[in-house]
Write a protein that holds these residues in place. Structure first.
Motif, PDB file in Angstrom:
ATOM      1  N   GLY A   1       0.802  -1.225   0.000  1.00  0.00           N
ATOM      2  CA  GLY A   1       0.000   0.000   0.000  1.00  0.00           C
ATOM      3  C   GLY A   1       0.829   1.267   0.000  1.00  0.00           C
ATOM      4  N   HIS A   2       2.048   1.174   0.492  1.00  0.00           N
ATOM      5  CA  HIS A   2       2.905   2.355   0.504  1.00  0.00           C
ATOM      6  C   HIS A   2       4.075   2.210  -0.454  1.00  0.00           C
ATOM      7  CE1 HIS A   2       0.380   4.334   3.373  1.00  0.00           C
ATOM      8  NE2 HIS A   2       0.201   3.123   3.867  1.00  0.00           N
ATOM      9  N   ALA A   3       3.900   1.396  -1.462  1.00  0.00           N
ATOM     10  CA  ALA A   3       4.766   1.447  -2.639  1.00  0.00           C
ATOM     11  C   ALA A   3       4.156   2.495  -3.574  1.00  0.00           C
ATOM     12  CB  ALA A   3       4.799   0.086  -3.318  1.00  0.00           C
TER      13      ALA A   3
ATOM     14  N   GLY B   1       0.138  13.322  -2.560  1.00  0.00           N
ATOM     15  CA  GLY B   1       0.862  13.031  -1.330  1.00  0.00           C
ATOM     16  C   GLY B   1       0.096  11.999  -0.518  1.00  0.00           C
ATOM     17  N   CYS B   2       0.856  11.212   0.242  1.00  0.00           N
ATOM     18  CA  CYS B   2       0.236  10.146   1.035  1.00  0.00           C
ATOM     19  C   CYS B   2       0.354  10.504   2.513  1.00  0.00           C
ATOM     20  CB  CYS B   2       0.924   8.820   0.754  1.00  0.00           C
ATOM     21  SG  CYS B   2       0.228   7.430   1.689  1.00  0.00           S
ATOM     22  N   VAL B   3      -0.565   9.992   3.311  1.00  0.00           N
ATOM     23  CA  VAL B   3      -0.571  10.230   4.748  1.00  0.00           C
ATOM     24  C   VAL B   3       0.727   9.729   5.400  1.00  0.00           C
ATOM     25  CG1 VAL B   3      -1.781   8.066   5.248  1.00  0.00           C
ATOM     26  CG2 VAL B   3      -2.002   9.974   6.827  1.00  0.00           C
ATOM     27  N   CYS B   4       1.439   8.810   4.746  1.00  0.00           N
ATOM     28  CA  CYS B   4       2.692   8.290   5.295  1.00  0.00           C
ATOM     29  C   CYS B   4       3.865   9.232   5.047  1.00  0.00           C
ATOM     30  CB  CYS B   4       3.026   6.918   4.699  1.00  0.00           C
ATOM     31  SG  CYS B   4       3.676   6.968   3.015  1.00  0.00           S
ATOM     32  N   GLY B   5       3.658  10.269   4.219  1.00  0.00           N
ATOM     33  CA  GLY B   5       4.747  11.163   3.858  1.00  0.00           C
ATOM     34  C   GLY B   5       5.286  10.899   2.468  1.00  0.00           C
TER      35      GLY B   5
ATOM     36  N   GLY C   1       2.410   9.529  -4.209  1.00  0.00           N
ATOM     37  CA  GLY C   1       1.807   8.612  -5.170  1.00  0.00           C
ATOM     38  C   GLY C   1       1.696   7.182  -4.695  1.00  0.00           C
ATOM     39  N   CYS C   2       1.601   6.983  -3.359  1.00  0.00           N
ATOM     40  CA  CYS C   2       1.451   5.615  -2.842  1.00  0.00           C
ATOM     41  C   CYS C   2       0.168   4.980  -3.386  1.00  0.00           C
ATOM     42  CB  CYS C   2       1.367   5.614  -1.324  1.00  0.00           C
ATOM     43  SG  CYS C   2       2.888   6.044  -0.484  1.00  0.00           S
ATOM     44  N   LEU C   3       0.197   3.652  -3.531  1.00  0.00           N
ATOM     45  CA  LEU C   3      -1.009   2.923  -3.929  1.00  0.00           C
ATOM     46  C   LEU C   3      -2.188   3.303  -3.040  1.00  0.00           C
ATOM     47  CD1 LEU C   3      -2.438   0.741  -5.583  1.00  0.00           C
ATOM     48  CD2 LEU C   3      -1.511  -0.961  -3.974  1.00  0.00           C
TER      49      LEU C   3
HETATM   50 ZN   LIG Z   1       2.095   6.035   1.720  1.00  0.00          ZN
END
Ligand SMILES: [Zn+2]
Length: 328
Positions: free
Chosen positions: A172-174, A182-186, A189-191
């Motif tokens: 999911g965070h690839a 942007g993704c909540v993980c920082g 374009g994360c899945l």
């Molecule tokens: Zn992510």
């Protein structure tokens, strides 16, 4: 009546961004009783833990069991939204903001007086589907949860591949789009930032589908032919197909099983996903695997977490239970 070890049930826990579930699961993987509570959306660490404890107590009460009963194994199996730290026994689920480095394994173990085995929630799906579901007979499987977030876990050679910290397979965070949101993980374009239920519904709202309150609502609109809803699922399916093709090509997998709420959308997700997968998986060995819905549906997470107690030798050879849980 005597109860042997092989007949005891297990207490299993499934921790997600939307709900906490606890269940009593028998050695054949049948969920005998379960309790689900809403994840407190803005809960601090202790509010979240209290909600989890109430789910566990609810499941035990529904089954008429307590720890100490001969019919209940003295251990808890936990599948948690990732990431986690298998060595420290801590969790920091991306979508559960109140828990960052939360010592879930030790807190649960202290509260109920039994050892706790911790795995990722998508590892639980992979194990459950391998044990009793769509992936039976397939030794090399990626299990995924597409829900509030997107998670993944691996069964390779018939055993769980935990990786260095328990997070192997966390697809999911690839990133699937270097120019993506942007993704909540920082990350970028994360899945998950494209294909999670949360992201999918937000994208549909942004395109003008006003009643896209969640992925299930978008799925209903898609089945009625709404062009924005169909485009939202095509966009998510394209990102999933891209990421999954990369994983299958890297790991030479046989099957990919997707659980979680978004997977229950059915054909509006899986049809465009099959097309996207075929586009991105070009090499011969990577073309054959199929991407299928979890057969155990909403129970896969609990059944996989119960496997930590019922089937440790099959899936985690080398794990040895000590006072706090399985250690490597
Ligand atoms: Zn992510």
């Amino acid at each position: 009546v005597t109860t042997t070890d092989s007949e005891r049930s297990a207490l299993a826990v499934d921790i997600g961004g939307t709900k906490f579930a606890a269940g009593v699961v028998d050695p054949r993987g049948r969920v005998l009783a379960a309790e689900r509570v809403r994840t407190p959306p803005d809960g601090d660490a202790e509010e979240l833990f209290a909600a989890l404890v109430s789910a566990v107590q609810g499941a035990l009460s529904a089954a008429g069991l307590t720890f100490g009963d001969a019919a209940l194994a003295p251990a808890i199996g936990v599948g948690t939204a990732a990431p986690m730290d298998l060595t420290a026994g801590t969790v920091s689920p991306v979508n559960i903001f109140g828990w960052r480095g939360f010592p879930l394994r030790d807190r649960l173990s202290d509260r109920f007086g039994v050892p706790v085995g911790l795995i990722g929630d998508a590892v639980a799906v992979a194990v459950a589907e391998h044990w009793l579901g769509a992936a039976r007979g397939h030794a090399n499987v990626l299990g995924m949860v597409v829900s509030t977030g997107v998670g993944g876990g691996l069964v390779l050679g018939g055993r769980v591949m935990p990786g260095a910290t328990g997070n192997a397979g966390h697809i999911g965070h690839a990133s699937v789009d270097p120019n993506g949101p942007g993704c909540v993980c920082g990350g970028i374009g994360c899945l998950e930032a494209i294909a999670s239920g949360t992201s999918l519904a937000a994208w549909a709202r942004g395109q003008g589908l006003a009643d896209a309150v969640d992925a299930a609502a978008v799925a209903r609109s898609a089945r009625e032919g709404d062009p924005i809803a169909l485009a939202a699922f095509r966009r998510a399916a394209d990102a999933l197909g891209l990421a999954i093709a990369g994983a299958v090509t890297t790991l030479d997998l046989e099957l990919v099983v997707i659980g979680g709420g978004v997977a229950q959308a059915g054909a509006v997700l899986f049809d465009p996903l099959a097309q996207a997968y075929a586009r991105y998986a070009a090499l011969g060995f990577a073309r054959a695997p199929r991407v299928v819905p979890a057969r155990l549906a909403a129970s896969a997470g609990l059944i996989g977490a119960a496997a930590v107690v019922h089937r440790p030798d099959a899936y985690w050879p080398g794990w040895e239970w000590d006072a706090s849980g399985p250690a490597r």
